[in-house]
Motif scaffolding. Structure first.
Motif, PDB file in Angstrom:
ATOM      1  N   GLY A  14     -27.584   8.466 -21.739  1.00 37.07           N
ATOM      2  CA  GLY A  14     -28.561   8.750 -20.692  1.00 37.07           C
ATOM      3  C   GLY A  14     -30.005   8.785 -21.134  1.00 37.07           C
ATOM      4  O   GLY A  14     -30.910   8.729 -20.311  1.00 37.07           O
ATOM      5  N   ASN A  15     -30.266   8.905 -22.437  1.00 39.88           N
ATOM      6  CA  ASN A  15     -31.622   8.999 -22.975  1.00 39.88           C
ATOM      7  C   ASN A  15     -32.429  10.069 -22.245  1.00 39.88           C
ATOM      8  O   ASN A  15     -33.566   9.842 -21.830  1.00 39.88           O
ATOM      9  CB  ASN A  15     -32.323   7.640 -22.936  1.00 39.88           C
ATOM     10  N   SER A  16     -31.822  11.258 -22.108  1.00 35.28           N
ATOM     11  CA  SER A  16     -32.539  12.353 -21.455  1.00 35.28           C
ATOM     12  C   SER A  16     -32.513  13.644 -22.275  1.00 35.28           C
ATOM     13  O   SER A  16     -33.254  14.569 -21.968  1.00 35.28           O
ATOM     14  CB  SER A  16     -31.959  12.630 -20.067  1.00 35.28           C
ATOM     15  N   ALA A  17     -31.686  13.696 -23.321  1.00 34.02           N
ATOM     16  CA  ALA A  17     -31.594  14.925 -24.116  1.00 34.02           C
ATOM     17  C   ALA A  17     -31.562  14.608 -25.613  1.00 34.02           C
ATOM     18  O   ALA A  17     -32.593  14.592 -26.272  1.00 34.02           O
ATOM     19  CB  ALA A  17     -30.386  15.754 -23.686  1.00 34.02           C
ATOM     20  N   ARG A  18     -30.380  14.331 -26.165  1.00 35.76           N
ATOM     21  CA  ARG A  18     -30.225  14.200 -27.621  1.00 35.76           C
ATOM     22  C   ARG A  18     -31.120  13.139 -28.252  1.00 35.76           C
ATOM     23  O   ARG A  18     -31.788  13.402 -29.262  1.00 35.76           O
ATOM     24  CB  ARG A  18     -28.762  13.921 -27.976  1.00 35.76           C
ATOM     25  N   SER A  19     -31.148  11.953 -27.696  1.00 36.67           N
ATOM     26  CA  SER A  19     -31.961  10.881 -28.292  1.00 36.67           C
ATOM     27  C   SER A  19     -33.453  11.192 -28.180  1.00 36.67           C
ATOM     28  O   SER A  19     -34.228  10.883 -29.091  1.00 36.67           O
ATOM     29  CB  SER A  19     -31.630   9.532 -27.658  1.00 36.67           C
ATOM     30  N   ILE A  20     -33.848  11.832 -27.108  1.00 41.04           N
ATOM     31  CA  ILE A  20     -35.246  12.238 -26.939  1.00 41.04           C
ATOM     32  C   ILE A  20     -35.595  13.332 -27.952  1.00 41.04           C
ATOM     33  O   ILE A  20     -36.664  13.297 -28.578  1.00 41.04           O
ATOM     34  CB  ILE A  20     -35.513  12.730 -25.497  1.00 41.04           C
ATOM     35  N   LEU A  21     -34.698  14.306 -28.125  1.00 41.39           N
ATOM     36  CA  LEU A  21     -34.914  15.357 -29.126  1.00 41.39           C
ATOM     37  C   LEU A  21     -35.086  14.728 -30.509  1.00 41.39           C
ATOM     38  O   LEU A  21     -35.970  15.120 -31.277  1.00 41.39           O
ATOM     39  CB  LEU A  21     -33.742  16.341 -29.139  1.00 41.39           C
ATOM     40  N   ALA A  22     -34.240  13.746 -30.827  1.00 41.60           N
ATOM     41  CA  ALA A  22     -34.301  13.092 -32.138  1.00 41.60           C
ATOM     42  C   ALA A  22     -35.591  12.286 -32.305  1.00 41.60           C
ATOM     43  O   ALA A  22     -36.219  12.315 -33.372  1.00 41.60           O
ATOM     44  CB  ALA A  22     -33.079  12.208 -32.333  1.00 41.60           C
TER      45      ALA A  22
END
Length: 164
Positions: A14-22
Motif C-alpha cells: 500500500g505504500n502508506s506505512a512501513r515503506s514510508i517509515l523506511a
C-alpha cells in the motif's frame, strides 16, 4: 567513505506505512550518502496519518511523503536503484517490475502497524514499534562497509539481516 550516493527503494503493497517509515528513516540516518524512495504495488490514496505522526515524533522528515506506485521507479528516466527492499510479506511474493541497473534486493519483513486494532494509543504504539524495528535494521545496514564488500557477500548479508 566514498562520495557515492546510493539509491534505495523500499516497497510495500500500500505504500502508506512501513515503506514510508523506511524511506524517511533512511533519508535521515543515511546523512546524504543514501537517497531513499518508497513505492507500493497497489498504493493507497494517501499516507497513513499515524505514519506521519510517528515520523514527526522521532524527528524524521514527514513532509513531501506520498503514496505512489512502483511503476514510477521502473521507467528509463527513474533513478537507478542500488538496493531494493520489500518490507511486507505480500509485496515480497508479488511479481516485481524489471528494475534497471540490477540492484541488490532483499526482503525485510515488518508487521503492518495499520492492521493493529484497538484504541488510538494501541495503534500509535504499533506504529512506533514498527518504526523502531525499521530504524534498528537500517542502522545495521548503514554500518556495513559497502565499498569493501563484494556484491555476493553483500547480497547474502542483506538477506540474512532480513531474517532477524
Amino acid at each position: 567513505m566514498s562520495d557515492k550516493v546510493y539509491n534505495v527503494l523500499f516497497i510495500c503493497t500500500g505504500n502508506s506505512a512501513r515503506s514510508i517509515l523506511a524511506e524517511s528513516t533512511m533519508n535521515h540516518l543515511g546523512k546524504g550518502q543514501f537517497q531513499a524512495f518508497s513505492a507500493g504495488s497497489f498504493p493507497k490514496d494517501a499516507v497513513n496519518p499515524l505514519t506521519l505522526e510517528a515520523l514527526r515524533l522521532h524527528g524524521y522528515a514527514s513532509t513531501n511523503l506520498r503514496s505512489k506506485s512502483w511503476d514510477e521507479f521502473a521507467t528509463p528516466t527513474a533513478p537507478a536503484m542500488d538496493f531494493i527492499f520489500t518490507v511486507c510479506d505480500k509485496a515480497a511474493g508479488e511479481a516485481c517490475p524489471a528494475w534497471p541497473g540490477q540492484p541488490i534486493t532483499a526482503h525485510w519483513g515488518f508487521s503492518d502497524p495499520s492492521q493493529v486494532e484497538g484504541d488510538d494509543a494501541v495503534k500509535r504504539q504499533a506504529f512506533n514499534k514498527t518504526l523502531m524495528e525499521i530504524t534498528n535494521r537500517i542502522r545495521i545496514f548503514l554500518s556495513l562497509p559497502l565499498e569493501k564488500i563484494d556484491r555476493m557477500s553483500l547480497q547474502h548479508e542483506l538477506r540474512k539481516l532480513g531474517e532477524q
